[in-house]
Design a protein around this motif. Structure first.
Motif, mmCIF file in Angstrom:
data_model
loop_
_atom_site.group_PDB
_atom_site.id
_atom_site.type_symbol
_atom_site.label_atom_id
_atom_site.label_comp_id
_atom_site.label_asym_id
_atom_site.label_seq_id
_atom_site.Cartn_x
_atom_site.Cartn_y
_atom_site.Cartn_z
ATOM 1 N N GLY A 13 2.593 -5.229 -11.314
ATOM 2 C CA GLY A 13 2.339 -5.455 -9.908
ATOM 3 C C GLY A 13 2.231 -4.163 -9.130
ATOM 4 N N ASN A 14 2.239 -3.063 -9.848
ATOM 5 C CA ASN A 14 2.123 -1.770 -9.200
ATOM 6 C C ASN A 14 0.660 -1.432 -8.932
ATOM 7 N N ILE A 15 0.446 -0.542 -7.996
ATOM 8 C CA ILE A 15 -0.875 -0.032 -7.666
ATOM 9 C C ILE A 15 -1.048 1.261 -8.441
ATOM 10 N N LEU A 16 -2.043 1.302 -9.323
ATOM 11 C CA LEU A 16 -2.251 2.469 -10.169
ATOM 12 C C LEU A 16 -3.311 3.388 -9.583
ATOM 13 N N VAL A 17 -2.975 4.669 -9.505
ATOM 14 C CA VAL A 17 -3.919 5.692 -9.059
ATOM 15 C C VAL A 17 -4.048 6.684 -10.210
ATOM 16 N N ILE A 34 -10.366 12.265 -2.496
ATOM 17 C CA ILE A 34 -9.014 12.532 -1.986
ATOM 18 C C ILE A 34 -8.901 12.145 -0.510
ATOM 19 N N ARG A 35 -9.999 12.297 0.238
ATOM 20 C CA ARG A 35 -9.964 11.980 1.670
ATOM 21 C C ARG A 35 -9.856 10.488 1.942
ATOM 22 N N SER A 36 -10.132 9.658 0.936
ATOM 23 C CA SER A 36 -10.061 8.213 1.159
ATOM 24 C C SER A 36 -8.857 7.565 0.485
ATOM 25 N N VAL A 37 -8.022 8.361 -0.163
ATOM 26 C CA VAL A 37 -6.856 7.801 -0.856
ATOM 27 C C VAL A 37 -5.975 7.024 0.121
ATOM 28 N N GLU A 42 -3.522 2.056 1.928
ATOM 29 C CA GLU A 42 -3.145 1.180 3.041
ATOM 30 C C GLU A 42 -3.665 -0.238 2.809
ATOM 31 N N ARG A 43 -4.909 -0.347 2.359
ATOM 32 C CA ARG A 43 -5.496 -1.660 2.095
ATOM 33 C C ARG A 43 -4.764 -2.360 0.942
ATOM 34 N N CYS A 44 -4.473 -1.623 -0.116
ATOM 35 C CA CYS A 44 -3.750 -2.206 -1.255
ATOM 36 C C CYS A 44 -2.358 -2.687 -0.849
ATOM 37 N N LEU A 45 -1.681 -1.896 -0.024
ATOM 38 C CA LEU A 45 -0.338 -2.278 0.423
ATOM 39 C C LEU A 45 -0.376 -3.473 1.368
ATOM 40 N N ALA A 46 -1.458 -3.623 2.128
ATOM 41 C CA ALA A 46 -1.608 -4.793 2.995
ATOM 42 C C ALA A 46 -1.724 -6.052 2.145
ATOM 43 N N GLU A 47 -2.373 -5.938 0.994
ATOM 44 C CA GLU A 47 -2.529 -7.072 0.081
ATOM 45 C C GLU A 47 -1.287 -7.286 -0.784
ATOM 46 N N ASN A 48 -0.541 -6.232 -1.040
ATOM 47 C CA ASN A 48 0.620 -6.288 -1.918
ATOM 48 C C ASN A 48 1.730 -5.410 -1.337
ATOM 49 N N CYS A 73 -0.400 8.865 -0.372
ATOM 50 C CA CYS A 73 0.250 7.562 -0.584
ATOM 51 C C CYS A 73 1.426 7.388 0.375
ATOM 52 N N ARG A 74 2.207 8.439 0.560
ATOM 53 C CA ARG A 74 3.331 8.379 1.505
ATOM 54 C C ARG A 74 2.831 8.158 2.924
ATOM 55 N N LEU A 75 1.773 8.872 3.307
ATOM 56 C CA LEU A 75 1.198 8.717 4.647
ATOM 57 C C LEU A 75 0.638 7.316 4.865
ATOM 58 N N ALA A 76 0.247 6.658 3.766
ATOM 59 C CA ALA A 76 -0.268 5.291 3.851
ATOM 60 C C ALA A 76 0.857 4.270 3.990
ATOM 61 N N GLY A 77 2.095 4.729 3.848
ATOM 62 C CA GLY A 77 3.237 3.825 4.007
ATOM 63 C C GLY A 77 3.920 3.425 2.722
ATOM 64 N N ALA A 78 3.511 3.983 1.617
ATOM 65 C CA ALA A 78 4.136 3.644 0.333
ATOM 66 C C ALA A 78 5.568 4.164 0.300
ATOM 67 N N LYS A 79 6.475 3.311 -0.115
ATOM 68 C CA LYS A 79 7.893 3.680 -0.195
ATOM 69 C C LYS A 79 8.304 4.051 -1.618
ATOM 70 N N ASN A 80 7.617 3.466 -2.602
ATOM 71 C CA ASN A 80 7.995 3.648 -3.993
ATOM 72 C C ASN A 80 6.816 4.269 -4.742
ATOM 73 N N ILE A 81 6.891 5.574 -4.994
ATOM 74 C CA ILE A 81 5.827 6.292 -5.689
ATOM 75 C C ILE A 81 6.422 6.937 -6.930
ATOM 76 N N SER A 82 5.777 6.719 -8.071
ATOM 77 C CA SER A 82 6.262 7.331 -9.309
ATOM 78 C C SER A 82 5.085 7.879 -10.103
ATOM 79 N N ILE A 83 5.407 8.687 -11.099
ATOM 80 C CA ILE A 83 4.396 9.270 -11.973
ATOM 81 C C ILE A 83 4.580 8.662 -13.355
#
Length: 92
Positions: A13-17, A34-37, A42-48, A73-83
C-alpha cells in the motif's frame, strides 16, 4: 538497491518512487521530472492518505537526487518516507 543491516519489511500500500542509475525518476512506472514530484505525491496521498513513500533508488544513483526526491515528498505532506534496500539485508 543497496543493502542495509537495519532494513525492515514494510507493508503493502506504499507509494513507490524509483530513481535510476541515470538519474531518472519514476512513479507508477512513468518517468516524471523532479519539479513534478511534489504534485504527483500530493495527488497520490489524496487517493491514499495512509500510504507511506518508499524511495527505490538504484545503488549507483546520486545521493543528492535521492535527498531532493525525499524533500519533495515531505513538502507534499508525506509523513512516512523510507528508502528501499535489498531483501537479503533484512535481519531474520
Amino acid at each position: 538497491r543497496p543493502a542495509a543491516s537495519t532494513a525492515q519489511l514494510k507493508e503493502k500500500g506504499n507509494i513507490l518512487v524509483g530513481i535510476s542509475k541515470d538519474g531518472l525518476i519514476y512513479l507508477d512506472r512513468k518517468q516524471i521530472d523532479i519539479r513534478s514530484v511534489r504534485a504527483h505525491i500530493e495527488r497520490c496521498l489524496a487517493e491514499n492518505p495512509e500510504g507511506g513513500i518508499v524511495v527505490v533508488a538504484d545503488k549507483t544513483s546520486r545521493t543528492g537526487l535521492t535527498v531532493q526526491v525525499m524533500d519533495q515528498c515531505r513538502l507534499a505532506g508525506a509523513k512516512n518516507i523510507s528508502i528501499a534496500t535489498s531483501r537479503a539485508a533484512v535481519n531474520e
